[in-house]
Structures are given as structure tokens and as C-alpha cells.
Design a protein around this motif. Structure first.
Motif, PDB file in Angstrom:
ATOM      1  N   LEU A 115      -6.028  75.348  28.008  1.00 17.00           N
ATOM      2  CA  LEU A 115      -5.214  76.427  28.571  1.00 17.00           C
ATOM      3  C   LEU A 115      -4.941  76.208  30.052  1.00 17.00           C
ATOM      4  CD1 LEU A 115      -6.996  79.276  26.630  1.00 17.00           C
ATOM      5  CD2 LEU A 115      -4.604  78.596  26.338  1.00 17.00           C
ATOM      6  N   ASN A 116      -5.893  75.626  30.758  1.00 15.27           N
ATOM      7  CA  ASN A 116      -5.644  75.273  32.160  1.00 15.27           C
ATOM      8  C   ASN A 116      -4.507  74.263  32.278  1.00 15.27           C
ATOM      9  OD1 ASN A 116      -7.628  76.972  33.149  1.00 15.27           O
ATOM     10  ND2 ASN A 116      -9.196  75.381  33.267  1.00 15.27           N
ATOM     11  N   MET A 149      -1.270  76.074  31.919  1.00 10.70           N
ATOM     12  CA  MET A 149      -0.944  76.827  33.135  1.00 10.70           C
ATOM     13  C   MET A 149      -0.302  75.951  34.207  1.00 10.70           C
ATOM     14  SD  MET A 149      -1.697  79.959  32.491  1.00 10.70           S
ATOM     15  CE  MET A 149      -1.689  80.702  34.116  1.00 10.70           C
ATOM     16  N   GLN A 150      -0.364  74.641  34.034  1.00  5.81           N
ATOM     17  CA  GLN A 150       0.248  73.723  35.000  1.00  5.81           C
ATOM     18  C   GLN A 150       1.632  73.250  34.572  1.00  5.81           C
ATOM     19  OE1 GLN A 150      -2.444  70.548  36.411  1.00  5.81           O
ATOM     20  NE2 GLN A 150      -4.130  71.664  35.451  1.00  5.81           N
ATOM     21  N   ASN A 193       5.372  69.675  33.250  1.00  3.44           N
ATOM     22  CA  ASN A 193       6.294  70.805  33.088  1.00  3.44           C
ATOM     23  C   ASN A 193       7.647  70.383  32.522  1.00  3.44           C
ATOM     24  OD1 ASN A 193       7.357  69.526  35.289  1.00  3.44           O
ATOM     25  ND2 ASN A 193       7.131  71.242  36.707  1.00  3.44           N
ATOM     26  N   LEU A 213       3.588  82.601  27.694  1.00  3.76           N
ATOM     27  CA  LEU A 213       2.583  82.607  28.749  1.00  3.76           C
ATOM     28  C   LEU A 213       1.613  83.779  28.644  1.00  3.76           C
ATOM     29  CD1 LEU A 213       1.362  81.404  31.279  1.00  3.76           C
ATOM     30  CD2 LEU A 213       3.141  82.534  32.630  1.00  3.76           C
ATOM     31  N   ARG A 260      -6.905  82.635  27.240  1.00  2.00           N
ATOM     32  CA  ARG A 260      -7.868  82.144  28.228  1.00  2.00           C
ATOM     33  C   ARG A 260      -8.866  83.236  28.596  1.00  2.00           C
ATOM     34  NH1 ARG A 260      -6.192  79.219  33.883  1.00  2.00           N
ATOM     35  NH2 ARG A 260      -5.661  81.379  34.439  1.00  2.00           N
ATOM     36  N   GLU A 309       9.057  82.119  30.223  1.00  2.00           N
ATOM     37  CA  GLU A 309       7.761  82.536  29.694  1.00  2.00           C
ATOM     38  C   GLU A 309       7.398  81.811  28.399  1.00  2.00           C
ATOM     39  OE1 GLU A 309       5.411  86.669  28.466  1.00  2.00           O
ATOM     40  OE2 GLU A 309       7.057  86.703  29.909  1.00  2.00           O
ATOM     41  N   ILE A 356      -0.983  82.908  26.334  1.00  2.00           N
ATOM     42  CA  ILE A 356      -1.876  81.911  26.932  1.00  2.00           C
ATOM     43  C   ILE A 356      -2.904  82.582  27.836  1.00  2.00           C
ATOM     44  CG2 ILE A 356      -1.968  79.924  28.495  1.00  2.00           C
ATOM     45  CD1 ILE A 356      -0.767  79.412  25.652  1.00  2.00           C
ATOM     46  N   LEU A 357      -2.455  83.510  28.663  1.00  2.00           N
ATOM     47  CA  LEU A 357      -3.374  84.216  29.561  1.00  2.00           C
ATOM     48  C   LEU A 357      -4.430  84.989  28.780  1.00  2.00           C
ATOM     49  CD1 LEU A 357      -0.754  85.477  32.158  1.00  2.00           C
ATOM     50  CD2 LEU A 357      -2.697  83.976  32.684  1.00  2.00           C
ATOM     51  N   ASP A 401      -7.382  87.192  34.098  1.00  2.00           N
ATOM     52  CA  ASP A 401      -6.274  86.872  33.193  1.00  2.00           C
ATOM     53  C   ASP A 401      -5.783  88.118  32.462  1.00  2.00           C
ATOM     54  OD1 ASP A 401      -6.085  84.204  33.845  1.00  2.00           O
ATOM     55  OD2 ASP A 401      -7.378  83.517  32.221  1.00  2.00           O
ATOM     56  N   SER A 436       6.270  81.032  33.801  1.00  2.00           N
ATOM     57  CA  SER A 436       6.070  82.257  34.575  1.00  2.00           C
ATOM     58  C   SER A 436       6.385  83.458  33.699  1.00  2.00           C
ATOM     59  CB  SER A 436       6.965  82.268  35.821  1.00  2.00           C
ATOM     60  OG  SER A 436       8.333  82.185  35.467  1.00  2.00           O
TER      61      SER A 436
END
Length: 490
Positions: A241-242, A245-246, A199, A377, A384, A268, A380-381, A400, A250
Motif C-alpha cells: 500500500l505504501n 501511495m507513491q 505513477n 485511493l 492501510r 482517485e 487504499i487508505l 489514514d 489524489s
């Protein structure tokens, strides 16, 4: 004023040089000014890398390729559409010269060659960071070009003298293979620095671990559908993509802040192109959508319309199309006020002005200088969700999809749960969430090849036409390189 590495006054000379080096894969050799001025010591690489981002920003700011050919836009009061919008492309009209892409690629190649001579013994992490960003940038240039012309010359060596290779177009599959290889190398470099953290975003205006994973996922989705990669590519996209997400992102609680808050402080956003009136005169592509005062004078809701006083800062060319508006089926959708506003004159409704990138209202005028978002983000969702649907994991696809819908205030998806319907809903949600973010044409092409839509029936200006989905090359390209062939269908 805080300076950004995307472009600062100290880099103006470098940017001017980059703008002049357009001869990669053409008859004339690339200028050797870079070698003479830069790459003399380790401190030369960072400003050179920053200069390459000016080319990336130019592509991110060009709506001809990512938006005009889709269904999102119609004329407002001052049409500025190219023949791409009308789909009247031909060898003589709307054909492209790919020199801008290869300018960026060429400088990536040169940097990757020259950096091998330097150990960076006092700061090995800096070398890894520079290598990671350069490989990610080269992948970005090739991925953008691949989606525009398909097969493309695959130039991976630096041009340092008059011996310029005149390469033929490589198959799109080979170009994609190189894109993935560059991104894997970028991810390896980013993750090998000391005290690595997923991150960590040193700058939202430059590639980092998370944004490299994002473009890898994007490329895998394209490969899965357009190039027939199928299951393996979908699974690779999910894995990438996972990882994204880490990285600590947000969703903004208020959709207004998606484009209204600078990327540097926007939780975001993964990656954006920086704009500011004092460093990027002329603003971003939203200038074409901003009204200017004389157009909206007298509107009863003028305070709700983002407009510029001067037609130099807002050109009133675009408005949201009826087809895009029709995607917003829920009147409670919180995104609507920050997507478009209908101008109301005493004589009645007039133009549906786009409000997605409203610019900044200064004391003298409104300037179209919002950061241009490349990945965030919500995107990204939805990517996914698309990948999950591709492997028929519809429950996770819905989860998602719902995460994006809940922020918008439209509630969970309650429609049919067969694969075709869910994929159609994901495409519609991308049309709502990512409207005017320069992604729609590429989305439509991807979902066309994935058999979710027939793009020739979906896009109004493509109906009853057979225009190929990739662009033709113009005469300059053929004059400079006799080994190039025209895009199929032209």
C-alpha cells in the motif's frame, strides 16, 4: 468517440470466442481456435490480452458475490435478489458453476505459454507489459474465486488438446500462495520496463504497477485474517500500500466526482471496468438500483432522483438498507447525497434510492454506464488503516482513517483508541465510503475472521442461520469433474 481497450468493436469476435470457451477443468477440452487464429506473430498478443479483460469486467460487474450477501441492500419496488441475499444457499439452490473464472484463467495460461516463443526484440517492454498484465489478471481471477468458494482447483498449465486435467480442489492456502506469486511476478515485470515510473498508468482500465500492488495488499489482508497469516501478511500489505501511495493518486475534492468522472481522467482511481452505452449495451450493475419514471412520478423531489425513462435502463430493484443508512451518523457527511436520496411523495417518504452510480443522462434516456471502480485511493487508505490496526499501530491507522473522513466532511475520529474499537470504526467507514462498490460482503467476511464482528449477528439475513460463508458448487461441476468435492458445510 474514443475507444477503450477494455472492449472495442474490433474485439467483438474475440469476445464472442471467449464467451464460448467454458470447458477448463471440465470433460471437453478448451477450443483450439485461439491457437489457430492468434499467437501467430507478436501483434496477436495485445488483442488477446484485451479480450481477457472482458471476463474480468464480467466478474467486477456481478453483485451476487461481492454485495448481495451483505447488509447493504433491501428491495425497492421490483426485487431481483437471488437466494444469496436471503442466505438460503444449498447444493440445489444458488450453487455456482465456476466456469467463468476458469475461462479467464485458461486464457491467461495459454497466453503465458505461447508468448515464450516470441522475443519481442523490437519492443521488449511490450512483452514485459503483457506478461505483467496477464499474471495480474490470473491473480485477480483466483483471488475473486478464492473469496467465493475457498479451496479451488489450481490450474496453471495451458490446455492445448483433449487431455484436460480433472483437478481436485487445492487448499485455499496454496491458492493464495499462487496469487501472491503471480502478483510478485506482475510487479517485477511492470517495474523492469525501461524508463519505469511508479505513477505511470497507461490505462486505468488495465493492470499496471499500482493496481497490482493494490490487489496484492487486498490479498494479504485476506490472508492475514481469513487464513491466519497475521503479522507477516499485515506488514506485506502495508509495504504494498505504501507503494500505491507513491503512484500519484489524489482524493477528489468533491465526492460527486468519485463515480461521476470517468476513470481515465479520475485522479482517485487505480483500476476500473469501462462502460459506455455504445460499447457495453445493457450497462453495469447499477441498472438494478436506478428507478424508472413511472415509479417516481409525482415525487416532490423528483429532480434529485436519478431515474431512467425506460424500465429497460433502470429496474428499481434495490434501495439502501436501514442498517447501511444508520452508518451515516453525521448529517453533515458530504457523501450522503451521492449515496442515496429519499423519495418524497405527497403522501410521505417512500423509497431510499441509491445514487452512487447514477449513470449518464443522455438526450433520450439515462443509461447506467458509469465505470465500475475496482480500486481507488480512499479504498487504499482504509486498507492501510486496517493493516496498521492489525499490527497495533493505531496512530497510523487513525491517520489514514482521518484522511478519508476529512474529505467526507465528518472530521477526525474522536472515539476510543483500543484496537477493537478502531477496527470497528474502519469497517464502518468502509461501509460509508465504499457503499455499493461491490466490496461489502468480502469486507464483512474478512472482519468476521479478524474477530471485529460476528457476521452471523451483523447481517440481518444471516441471523439464526448456519449458512457457510463460502458458496456451494452446483451439479454441473461434479458431472464434469469427478475429483471435485463439495464446499464444506453443504
Amino acid at each position: 468517440m474514443r475507444k477503450k481497450l477494455m472492449i472495442v468493436p474490433a474485439l467483438l469476435m474475440l469476445a464472442m470466442f471467449f464467451a464460448g470457451c467454458t470447458k477448463i477443468l471440465e470433460v471437453e477440452p478448451q477450443s483450439n481456435i485461439t491457437e489457430e487464429i492468434f499467437f501467430q506473430n507478436e501483434s496477436d498478443f495485445e488483442p488477446n490480452l484485451a479480450g481477457i479483460y472482458t471476463v474480468a469486467r464480467s466478474l467486477a460487474n456481478n453483485v451476487t458475490y461481492g454485495m448481495e450477501r451483505g447488509e447493504e441492500l433491501i428491495s425497492a419496488s421490483n426485487s431481483r435478489f437471488t437466494v444469496a441475499w436471503s442466505h438460503n444457499l444449498s447444493e440445489a439452490s444458488g450453487a455456482i458453476n465456476y466456469s467463468e473464472w476458469y475461462r479467464g484463467i485458461g486464457h491467461c495460461n495459454l497466453l503465458l505459454l505461447k508468448i515464450q516463443d516470441f522475443a519481442f526484440s523490437s519492443n521488449p517492454d511490450l512483452k514485459k507489459k503483457i506478461l505483467g498484465e496477464t499474471h495480474a489478471l490470473r491473480a485477480y481471477f483466483y483471488f475473486h474465486l478464492l473469496r467465493v468458494i475457498g479451496d479451488a482447483p489450481l490450474m496453471l498449465q495451458a490446455v492445448v488438446d483433449e487431455n484436460v486435467p480433472l483437478l481436485p480442489r487445492s487448499p485455499a492456502s496454496e491458492v493464495m500462495k499462487q496469487i501472491k506469486a503471480d502478483l510478485d511476478e506482475a510487479i517485477t515485470q511492470f517495474s523492469s520496463v525501461s524508463q519505469f515510473s511508479k505513477n505511470s498508468y497507461p490505462s486505468k482500465y488495465r493492470f499496471a504497477y499500482g493496481s497490482a500492488q493494490a490487489i496484492k495488499a487486498d490479498a494479504c489482508l485476506w490472508s492475514a485474517k481469513v487464513q491466519g497469516g497475521g503479522q507477516a501478511d499485515y506488514e506485506a500489505a502495508i509495504t504494498a500500500l505504501n507503494e500505491v501511495m507513491q503512484t500519484g493518486l489524489s482524493l477528489n475534492a468533491d465526492f460527486k466526482n468519485v463515480t461521476g468522472t470517468r476513470a481515465s481522467s479520475n485522479n482517485e482511481v487505480l483500476l476500473a471496468a469501462y462502460y459506455h452505452r455504445d460499447e457495453t449495451p445493457g450497462g453495469n450493475y447499477s441498472k438494478n438500483a436506478l428507478a424508472f419514471l413511472s415509479l417516481v412520478q409525482g415525487a416532490t423531489n423528483i429532480d434529485q432522483i436519478p431515474y431512467a425513462v425506460s424500465s429497460g435502463n433502470g429496474q428499481g430493484a434495490y434501495q439502501i438498507s436501514p442498517l447501511s443508512k444508520s452508518l451515516f451518523t453525521n448529517a453533515a457527511d458530504k457523501r450522503i447525497p451521492y449515496t442515496w436520496v429519499l423519495e418524497i411523495q405527497p403522501t410521505g417518504p417512500k423509497i431510499s434510492w441509491i445514487t452512487k452510480y447514477p449513470g449518464t443522462k443522455y438526450s433520450d434516456d439515462r443509461i447506467p454506464d458509469n465505470d465500475v471502480i475496482i480500486y481507488r485511493l480512499a479504498d487504499i487508505l482504509l486498507m492501510r488503516a486496517e493493516a496498521y490496526a492489525g499490527v497495533n499501530d493505531l496512530a497510523n491507522a487513525k491517520a489514514d482513517l482521518d484522511a478519508v473522513r476529512m474529505r467526507a466532511g465528518t472530521g477526525e475520529y474522536t472515539g476510543a483508541m483500543d484496537k477493537q474499537t478502531v477496527e470497528s470504526e474502519i469497517l464502518d467507514e468502509r461501509g460509508r465510503e465504499l457503499y455499493f462498490e461491490n466490496k461489502r460482503w468480502f469486507d464483512l467476511v474478512r472482519f468476521h475472521f479478524g474477530s471485529t464482528i460476528n457476521i452471523y449477528e451483523y447481517v440481518p439475513n444471516l441471523k439464526d442461520k448456519t449458512t457457510p460463508l463460502f458458496w456451494p458448487l452446483n451439479a454441473t461441476v461434479f458431472a464434469n469433474n469427478p475429483n471435485i468435492t463439495q464446499t464444506e458445510g453443504y
